[in-house]
Design an enzyme around this catalytic site. Structure first.
Site, mmCIF file in Angstrom:
data_model
loop_
_atom_site.group_PDB
_atom_site.id
_atom_site.type_symbol
_atom_site.label_atom_id
_atom_site.label_comp_id
_atom_site.label_asym_id
_atom_site.label_seq_id
_atom_site.Cartn_x
_atom_site.Cartn_y
_atom_site.Cartn_z
ATOM 1 N N CYS A 338 1.103 -1.053 0.233
ATOM 2 C CA CYS A 338 0.125 -0.038 0.093
ATOM 3 C C CYS A 338 0.654 1.371 0.090
ATOM 4 O O CYS A 338 1.577 1.504 -0.917
ATOM 5 C CB CYS A 338 -0.958 -0.075 1.215
ATOM 6 S SG CYS A 338 -2.343 0.969 0.867
ATOM 7 N N HIS A 435 -3.674 -5.352 1.248
ATOM 8 C CA HIS A 435 -3.379 -5.457 2.539
ATOM 9 C C HIS A 435 -3.934 -7.068 2.591
ATOM 10 O O HIS A 435 -4.499 -7.590 2.078
ATOM 11 C CB HIS A 435 -4.514 -4.572 3.316
ATOM 12 C CG HIS A 435 -3.973 -3.295 3.585
ATOM 13 N ND1 HIS A 435 -2.819 -3.108 4.159
ATOM 14 C CD2 HIS A 435 -4.452 -2.206 3.094
ATOM 15 C CE1 HIS A 435 -2.586 -1.602 4.008
ATOM 16 N NE2 HIS A 435 -3.665 -1.170 3.204
#
Length: 491
Positions: A338, A435
Site C-alpha cells: 500500500c 493488505h
C-alpha cells in the site's frame, strides 16, 4: 439458538490499552457459544488499523476481529465513526464507512456537528440492536476525561442510550490500580454511576488469589463488585487494536531464522498485515527504524502509511531510506504494501493536497511507477491469484491514490475479474496495494524461498484464529463471574 433477549453490555476503561478490545472479543465468542446472536459495537474508534466490509465500507480492524469472534460478517454500523490520524493534529473522519473529510482535533471536538455525529452513532447502534442480542459494546480511552465528557459520543452517553450494563476494566500491570479505579468511579455523575455494574482487573501477574484483599478494598472504595481478575497472558493470539502494542515488537535480528524487518513508520497503518508471517516458525520478524537493524534483515517490508509523503520524508531524513536502498543493492528482498508500494516508486504526487502542503516528492526509485494521491478512497475485499500460482488468495484494498507503471512490467496479483495489481520487478523487489496478502501461505512461501530450505508449516490461519477466540472465551469464563454478568444483562 437462544431467542432470549439480553441487554447490551459495555466494557469501558480507566485509560487506553487496558484490554477493552480483547475482552470485548472474548465476550462476543462467549455469547455466541451460549447460543445468542451477539454483535460488537464501538461508536468511535481512533486507529490506523482498519478493515473493509464485503460492501466496500471501512471500519476499525478491532470491530472486524470482534465480529469474527461472534462469527458474523463485519459491517460499518459496528464502528460508525473512525478517525484515522494523518499527522499530529489532523485526522481523516470516516462516517458510516465512507471518508467525509479531514479535521483538526480542535475542529472535531468543538464543532456543532458532534450532535449530528452522536445522532448518527445512535442510529447505527439501533440498527444493530434490532438484529442482534446482546450488543457487546466497547468504550474508548478513559471514561473520566472531564474536559471531553460533555462531547462524548463513545463512552457513558452511549451506554445510557443503549441501556448497557457497563463494566470498568483496569490494567493492574501498569501500576496504580486503586487510584485509577477509585478516581475513575469518583469522577462520574450520579447518572453515569448508575450505568456501572462492576470492575474487571486485567493483566494480573501470578496467582489471582493473592489479590483477594485488594479485591475487597476496591469493592469497599467503589461500591461495585470486582467480577473478575484476569491473568496476564501471552499464549492467546488475538489481533491488537492499535500500534501501542508494537512497542513489544521492537526486537532485532537473530541467528538461525529468516530475519524480516518491517519499517516502523510514524503513521504505520494495518500492522496486522504481518501477524501471519510473524507466526511462521522459519521467521524472526521485528519492527525497526534503525538503519543498523535494517541492514541485518534478509527481507525488508515497507508497510502501509496514513501519510505516505510525510513518512517518505521522515525515512529520507533519518537514514532509513538509504538503509532500504542499500539492502536492495545487496540483493536482499524489498517489498512495499500500500503506502510502502507508493514509496518504492519514482515519485509521489499530491496536487490536491490530500496529505499536506507538499505537492511532489521523489520516492525510493526501486520500482518504475508513479503515484498520484486522489480524494476518492478505494475500499474493496478481493480474491486474487499471486503471480502465476493457481491458488485463490484473499486480501483487501484501502488507499487514496492511483499508481501507474512508467514502463511495462509484470503484476503481483490478478483478480477474479481480470484486473491487475502491483508491480513485480523480480522475486526480490515488488509492491502491491493488497493488505492481507501475507495471510496467504503461497505468498509467504514465495518470499522465504530464497532464504530457507525448510518447508512451510501448512496450517489453516482461519482455524488458528478460531482456536484463539475459544481459548480466550475459556480464560474469561474461568476468571470472571459469568453468573453475575448474565444477571446484569437479563431483561
Amino acid at each position: 439458538m437462544n431467542t432470549k433477549k439480553l441487554r447490551p453490555i459495555m466494557f469501558v476503561g480507566t485509560g487506553s490499552d487496558v484490554g477493552k478490545s480483547v475482552i470485548t472479543a472474548g465476550f462476543c465468542r462467549i455469547f455466541k457459544q451460549d447460543g445468542y446472536q451477539p454483535a460488537p459495537f464501538k461508536a468511535q474508534n481512533m486507529s490506523l488499523n482498519s478493515f473493509v466490509t464485503t460492501d466496500g465500507l471501512e471500519l476499525g480492524r478491532a470491530q472486524a476481529v470482534q465480529a469474527e469472534a461472534a462469527q458474523i460478517p463485519c459491517e460499518s454500523d459496528m464502528n460508525p465513526v473512525l478517525l484515522k490520524p494523518t499527522n499530529d493534529r489532523t485526522s481523516q473522519v470516516v462516517l458510516n464507512g465512507k471518508p467525509v473529510g479531514n479535521q483538526s482535533a480542535y475542529e472535531y471536538f468543538m464543532a456543532n456537528d458532534r450532535r449530528e455525529l452522536f445522532s448518527a452513532v445512535k442510529d447505527a447502534f439501533d440498527r444493530l440492536a434490532a438484529r442482534y442480542s446482546p450488543i457487546v459494546m466497547e468504550g474508548a480511552g478513559s471514561i473520566s476525561e472531564l474536559n471531553l465528557k460533555h462531547r462524548d459520543i463513545t463512552n457513558l452517553r452511549m451506554a445510557a442510550h443503549a441501556g448497557a450494563a457497563t463494566y470498568l476494566i483496569a490494567d493492574i500491570d501498569k501500576g496504580g490500580v486503586f487510584g485509577s479505579v477509585y478516581g475513575t468511579i469518583a469522577l462520574l455523575t450520579p447518572e453515569e454511576r448508575a450505568c456501572m455494574k462492576g470492575i474487571i482487573v486485567n493483566k494480573f501477574r501470578g496467582d489471582g488469589r493473592l489479590f483477594e484483599e485488594g479485591k475487597r478494598m476496591l469493592e469497599e472504595l467503589t461500591g461495585l463488585p470486582v467480577v473478575g481478575i484476569l491473568p496476564y497472558f501471552r499464549d492467546i493470539h488475538i489481533e491488537q487494536e492499535d500500534s501501542v502494542s508494537l512497542e513489544l515488537k521492537y526486537r532485532s535480528a537473530v541467528e538461525g531464522k529468516v530475519n524480516v524487518a518491517v519499517i516502523l513508520l510514524k503513521r504505520l497503518s494495518n500492522f496486522t498485515d504481518f501477524d501471519r508471517l510473524e507466526k511462521d516458525p522459519r521467521v524472526n520478524l521485528y519492527y525497526t527504524n534503525e538503519p543498523s537493524e535494517i541492514a541485518k534483515a534478509s527481507i525488508v517490508i515497507i508497510p502501509g502509511s496514513k501519510n505516505t509523503i510525510g513518512d517518505m520524508l521522515a525515512i529520507k531524513n533519518s537514514g532509513v531510506a538509504k538503509a532500504i536502498y542499500d539492502a536492495h543493492k545487496a540483493g536482499k528482498t524489498v517489498i512495499g504494501i500500500c503506502g510502502g508500494y507508493q514509496m518504492l516508486g519514482e515519485s509521489i504526487l499530491d496536487p490536491q493536497h490530500i496529505e499536506g502542503e507538499i505537492e511532489e516528492l521523489p520516492g525510493l526509485g526501486l520500482l518504475p511507477v508513479r503515484t498520484v494521491l486522489q480524494p476518492e478512497k478505494t475500499t474493496l475485499q478481493c480474491t486474487f491469484r499471486f503471480r502465476e500460482a493457481a491458488d485463490e488468495c484473499s486480501g483487501y484494498e484501502i488507499h487514496m491514490g492511483e499508481t501507474a507503471a512508467l514502463e511495462p512490467g509484470e503484476s503481483v496479483a490478478t483478480f477474479s475479474n481480470g484486473r491487475k495489481d502491483g508491480y513485480y520487478l523480480d522475486a526480490y523487489t515488488w509492491g502491491t496495494y493488497l493488505h492481507g496478502i501475507l495471510d496467504n501461505q503461497i505468498v509467504i512461501d514465495a518470499i522465504l524461498a530464497p532464504y530457507t530450505n525448510e518447508e512451510g508449516v501448512q496450517y489453516d490461519y482461519h482455524e488458528f484464529r478460531e482456536q484463539q477466540y475459544d481459548k480466550l472465551a475459556d480464560l474469561l469464563r474461568t476468571h470472571i463471574d459469568m453468573e453475575l454478568i448474565y444477571k446484569s444483562i437479563a431483561e
